[in-house]
Motif scaffolding. Structure first.
Motif, PDB file in Angstrom:
ATOM      1  N   ALA A 182       0.803  -1.222   0.000  1.00 46.82           N
ATOM      2  CA  ALA A 182       0.000   0.000   0.000  1.00 46.82           C
ATOM      3  C   ALA A 182       0.834   1.269   0.000  1.00 46.82           C
ATOM      4  CB  ALA A 182      -0.932  -0.003   1.215  1.00 46.82           C
ATOM      5  N   LEU A 183       2.027   1.206   0.570  1.00 45.34           N
ATOM      6  CA  LEU A 183       2.802   2.434   0.762  1.00 45.34           C
ATOM      7  C   LEU A 183       4.115   2.495  -0.016  1.00 45.34           C
ATOM      8  CD1 LEU A 183       2.428   2.816   4.647  1.00 45.34           C
ATOM      9  CD2 LEU A 183       1.055   3.913   2.856  1.00 45.34           C
ATOM     10  N   HIS A 184       4.712   1.351  -0.310  1.00 50.88           N
ATOM     11  CA  HIS A 184       6.080   1.372  -0.819  1.00 50.88           C
ATOM     12  C   HIS A 184       6.296   0.647  -2.138  1.00 50.88           C
ATOM     13  CE1 HIS A 184       7.092   2.944   3.139  1.00 50.88           C
ATOM     14  NE2 HIS A 184       6.506   1.886   3.691  1.00 50.88           N
ATOM     15  N   MET A 185       5.312  -0.070  -2.625  1.00 49.16           N
ATOM     16  CA  MET A 185       5.518  -0.922  -3.795  1.00 49.16           C
ATOM     17  C   MET A 185       5.275  -0.196  -5.112  1.00 49.16           C
ATOM     18  SD  MET A 185       3.578  -4.549  -4.641  1.00 49.16           S
ATOM     19  CE  MET A 185       1.968  -3.796  -5.009  1.00 49.16           C
ATOM     20  N   VAL A 186       4.299   0.677  -5.138  1.00 50.13           N
ATOM     21  CA  VAL A 186       3.795   1.206  -6.409  1.00 50.13           C
ATOM     22  C   VAL A 186       4.507   2.488  -6.825  1.00 50.13           C
ATOM     23  CG1 VAL A 186       1.764   2.226  -7.513  1.00 50.13           C
ATOM     24  CG2 VAL A 186       1.537   0.143  -6.154  1.00 50.13           C
ATOM     25  N   ASP A 187       4.894   2.537  -8.085  1.00 53.89           N
ATOM     26  CA  ASP A 187       5.367   3.772  -8.712  1.00 53.89           C
ATOM     27  C   ASP A 187       4.131   4.534  -9.178  1.00 53.89           C
ATOM     28  OD1 ASP A 187       6.414   5.800 -10.208  1.00 53.89           O
ATOM     29  OD2 ASP A 187       7.330   4.519 -11.740  1.00 53.89           O
ATOM     30  N   LYS A 188       3.815   5.617  -8.502  1.00 53.77           N
ATOM     31  CA  LYS A 188       2.575   6.326  -8.805  1.00 53.77           C
ATOM     32  C   LYS A 188       2.627   7.042 -10.150  1.00 53.77           C
ATOM     33  CE  LYS A 188       1.448   6.728  -3.942  1.00 53.77           C
ATOM     34  NZ  LYS A 188       1.263   7.602  -2.761  1.00 53.77           N
ATOM     35  N   GLY A 189       3.797   7.056 -10.763  1.00 50.26           N
ATOM     36  CA  GLY A 189       3.893   7.570 -12.118  1.00 50.26           C
ATOM     37  C   GLY A 189       3.380   6.587 -13.151  1.00 50.26           C
ATOM     38  N   ASP A 190       3.235   5.327 -12.745  1.00 49.04           N
ATOM     39  CA  ASP A 190       2.650   4.301 -13.606  1.00 49.04           C
ATOM     40  C   ASP A 190       1.135   4.349 -13.411  1.00 49.04           C
ATOM     41  OD1 ASP A 190       1.602   1.913 -14.649  1.00 49.04           O
ATOM     42  OD2 ASP A 190       3.467   0.821 -14.283  1.00 49.04           O
ATOM     43  N   MET A 191       0.436   4.907 -14.368  1.00 50.89           N
ATOM     44  CA  MET A 191      -0.995   5.166 -14.188  1.00 50.89           C
ATOM     45  C   MET A 191      -1.791   3.903 -13.914  1.00 50.89           C
ATOM     46  SD  MET A 191      -3.627   7.116 -16.793  1.00 50.89           S
ATOM     47  CE  MET A 191      -2.596   8.586 -16.740  1.00 50.89           C
ATOM     48  N   LEU A 192      -1.464   2.824 -14.636  1.00 52.35           N
ATOM     49  CA  LEU A 192      -2.218   1.588 -14.465  1.00 52.35           C
ATOM     50  C   LEU A 192      -2.073   1.042 -13.053  1.00 52.35           C
ATOM     51  CD1 LEU A 192      -3.904  -0.763 -15.540  1.00 52.35           C
ATOM     52  CD2 LEU A 192      -1.787  -1.818 -16.365  1.00 52.35           C
ATOM     53  N   VAL A 193      -0.845   0.974 -12.564  1.00 55.07           N
ATOM     54  CA  VAL A 193      -0.629   0.426 -11.222  1.00 55.07           C
ATOM     55  C   VAL A 193      -1.195   1.369 -10.163  1.00 55.07           C
ATOM     56  CG1 VAL A 193       1.089  -0.448  -9.602  1.00 55.07           C
ATOM     57  CG2 VAL A 193       1.415  -0.794 -12.034  1.00 55.07           C
ATOM     58  N   HIS A 194      -1.143   2.667 -10.411  1.00 51.64           N
ATOM     59  CA  HIS A 194      -1.739   3.606  -9.458  1.00 51.64           C
ATOM     60  C   HIS A 194      -3.242   3.394  -9.368  1.00 51.64           C
ATOM     61  CE1 HIS A 194      -2.547   7.972  -8.021  1.00 51.64           C
ATOM     62  NE2 HIS A 194      -2.304   7.182  -6.991  1.00 51.64           N
ATOM     63  N   LEU A 195      -3.882   3.144 -10.509  1.00 51.42           N
ATOM     64  CA  LEU A 195      -5.314   2.836 -10.484  1.00 51.42           C
ATOM     65  C   LEU A 195      -5.573   1.539  -9.724  1.00 51.42           C
ATOM     66  CD1 LEU A 195      -6.390   3.789 -14.121  1.00 51.42           C
ATOM     67  CD2 LEU A 195      -6.936   5.007 -12.005  1.00 51.42           C
ATOM     68  N   ASN A 196      -4.684   0.560  -9.877  1.00 47.63           N
ATOM     69  CA  ASN A 196      -4.813  -0.674  -9.098  1.00 47.63           C
ATOM     70  C   ASN A 196      -4.716  -0.385  -7.608  1.00 47.63           C
ATOM     71  OD1 ASN A 196      -5.109  -2.393 -11.299  1.00 47.63           O
ATOM     72  ND2 ASN A 196      -2.923  -2.794 -11.486  1.00 47.63           N
ATOM     73  N   LEU A 197      -3.836   0.557  -7.244  1.00 49.67           N
ATOM     74  CA  LEU A 197      -3.691   0.925  -5.839  1.00 49.67           C
ATOM     75  C   LEU A 197      -4.970   1.571  -5.313  1.00 49.67           C
ATOM     76  CD1 LEU A 197      -1.778   1.170  -3.363  1.00 49.67           C
ATOM     77  CD2 LEU A 197      -1.139   3.438  -4.234  1.00 49.67           C
ATOM     78  N   VAL A 198      -5.560   2.460  -6.110  1.00 47.13           N
ATOM     79  CA  VAL A 198      -6.820   3.091  -5.711  1.00 47.13           C
ATOM     80  C   VAL A 198      -7.918   2.037  -5.553  1.00 47.13           C
ATOM     81  CG1 VAL A 198      -8.637   4.680  -6.450  1.00 47.13           C
ATOM     82  CG2 VAL A 198      -6.225   5.308  -6.762  1.00 47.13           C
ATOM     83  N   ASP A 199      -8.004   1.119  -6.503  1.00 47.14           N
ATOM     84  CA  ASP A 199      -8.990   0.039  -6.410  1.00 47.14           C
ATOM     85  C   ASP A 199      -8.764  -0.803  -5.159  1.00 47.14           C
ATOM     86  OD1 ASP A 199     -10.176   0.836  -8.764  1.00 47.14           O
ATOM     87  OD2 ASP A 199      -9.135  -0.638 -10.005  1.00 47.14           O
ATOM     88  N   PHE A 200      -7.495  -1.054  -4.848  1.00 45.97           N
ATOM     89  CA  PHE A 200      -7.158  -1.824  -3.650  1.00 45.97           C
ATOM     90  C   PHE A 200      -7.707  -1.150  -2.398  1.00 45.97           C
ATOM     91  CE2 PHE A 200      -4.194  -1.344  -0.081  1.00 45.97           C
ATOM     92  CZ  PHE A 200      -4.358  -2.582   0.528  1.00 45.97           C
ATOM     93  N   PHE A 201      -7.445   0.152  -2.243  1.00 48.28           N
ATOM     94  CA  PHE A 201      -7.901   0.846  -1.041  1.00 48.28           C
ATOM     95  C   PHE A 201      -9.420   0.855  -0.947  1.00 48.28           C
ATOM     96  CE2 PHE A 201      -3.639   2.594  -0.349  1.00 48.28           C
ATOM     97  CZ  PHE A 201      -3.576   2.559   1.041  1.00 48.28           C
ATOM     98  N   GLU A 202     -10.105   0.987  -2.078  1.00 43.30           N
ATOM     99  CA  GLU A 202     -11.566   0.975  -2.045  1.00 43.30           C
ATOM    100  C   GLU A 202     -12.094  -0.376  -1.583  1.00 43.30           C
ATOM    101  OE1 GLU A 202     -13.084   2.271  -5.793  1.00 43.30           O
ATOM    102  OE2 GLU A 202     -12.465   4.359  -5.482  1.00 43.30           O
ATOM    103  N   ALA A 203     -11.528  -1.458  -2.131  1.00 43.53           N
ATOM    104  CA  ALA A 203     -11.960  -2.798  -1.703  1.00 43.53           C
ATOM    105  C   ALA A 203     -11.568  -3.059  -0.258  1.00 43.53           C
ATOM    106  CB  ALA A 203     -11.337  -3.850  -2.624  1.00 43.53           C
TER     107      ALA A 203
END
Length: 358
Positions: A275-296
């Motif tokens: 949730a905090l250290h894995m995702v490169d938020k410059g990668d739009m697809l993975v950032h969207l996955n992160l947002v989806d993760f927090f919602e679920a």
């Protein structure tokens, strides 16, 4: 065509093509360079039912297993028939016919059909806590399963692995499940009794396997595209795992791995890493996955049992996650608006409580 009759009670259920298929399997054993004849497999597979399949398992499955050990062609038709034959068998029964090494070979295969076959067998361990416990003692099999789940480029392999991992950890979880744990009508916990926790300990308390998961998700060894897929798969399974055993996914004894892969000191678990250290938020697809993760994740945590540890952990996690991420923050605050009306009010209250916001 030759015909073999299998008698069940007073009914005779004919299965045509068995003799021809058996001879063809012998040919494939003798010469692995031969191409399979799909029609022979399809004709038999389409006739298999709960009533006639059991007597055919010892006749066909050992031959298919032997072929797969050395086969160099596309094994899709072989794997499809094998999966059908495995239907009535338990995890331990399959291990008596196909040893751990054969399952590892299937998982390591470049053919997605073989990967799915191996995962179907592992999925059998989710049928009972005792079978899950046996899987937990098979470190090499668990290691190869996790590796293929995260590193396979095929979507169907990733999706199958995510489901299998969640189901096995569900049945193996050694805490008693809460009643009626569901979101939007989807049941989160399916087990009815506590498991033994051996698969949980294998994954979360085995240094080698924990290292493997973190390294595949951030070290770059998979390449950027596949690493993004691996990160998405981990993010998709974590909300369910957090509902099953919140402590296990939010704490780790391997602070050395946190330092190595996240450059942080502390004992935050796999959830914090993802949730905090894995995702490169410059990668739009993975950032969207992160947002989806927090919602679920938040939607499920709203209905899991209360504890001070949970609420304190969630509060700090969300503050850290949204500190530099306005997209995520906006998504979390507007989540109740995108939730079914019966749950929206409670979810909004829960989010405000977690964020200490009015």
């Amino acid at each position: 065509m030759n015909r073999i009759a299998v008698k069940v009670d007073t009914d005779v259920i004919p299965v045509t093509g068995i003799e021809e298929l058996g001879k063809h399997l012998d040919e494939l054993i003798a010469d692995p360079s031969l191409l399979p004849i799909p029609k022979l497999f399809d004709d038999v597979e389409l006739q298999l039912t709960d009533a006639n399949i059991l007597p055919l398992i010892p006749r066909l499955l050992p031959k298919i297993t032997e072929i797969l050990k050395q086969y160099q062609q596309d094994p899709a038709v072989l794997c499809s028939l094998a999966i059908k034959l495995l239907g009535p068998l338990s995890f331990t029964q399959i291990l008596s016919l196909a040893p751990e090494e054969a399952l590892i070979q299937a998982l390591r295969s470049p053919a997605p059909s073989a990967n799915i076959l191996g995962m179907v067998v592992i999925e059998k361990a989710a049928k009972s806590p005792s079978d899950a416990a046996i899987l937990g003692m098979m470190k090499n099999l668990v290691t190869n399963f996790l590796t293929q789940w995260l590193s396979a480029p095929q979507v169907e392999v990733g999706e199958k692995g995510t489901k299998v991992l969640g189901d096995v950890l569900d049945v193996d979880c050694d805490t008693r499940p809460p009643d009626d744990l569901s979101v939007n009508g989807m049941e989160i916990v399916v087990r009815k009794q506590p498991g033994q926790g051996l698969v949980w300990r294998r994954i979360f308390q085995d240094h080698d396997i924990y290292d493997l998961i973190l390294s595949l998700c951030v070290s770059g060894q998979l390449g950027s595209q596949q690493q993004s897929l691996a990160q998405g798969r981990l993010l998709r399974v974590l909300p369910r795992l957090a509902a099953l055993n919140f402590r296990a996914v939010t704490w780790t004894d391997f602070s050395d791995l946190n330092q190595r892969y996240s450059n942080i000191n502390g004992n935050g678990g796999l959830l914090h890493f993802a949730a905090l250290h894995m995702v490169d938020k410059g990668d739009m697809l993975v950032h969207l996955n992160l947002v989806d993760f927090f919602e679920a994740f938040l939607s499920i945590q709203r209905i899991t049992p209360f504890s001070t540890y949970k609420m304190d952990t969630l509060t700090k996690l969300l503050k850290d996650a949204t500190a530099q991420d306005n997209v995520l923050k906006a998504s979390i605050f507007t989540l109740p608006e995108r939730t079914i009306p019966e749950e929206a009010e409670d979810l909004g209250r829960f989010i405000r409580e977690v964020l200490n916001s009015q």
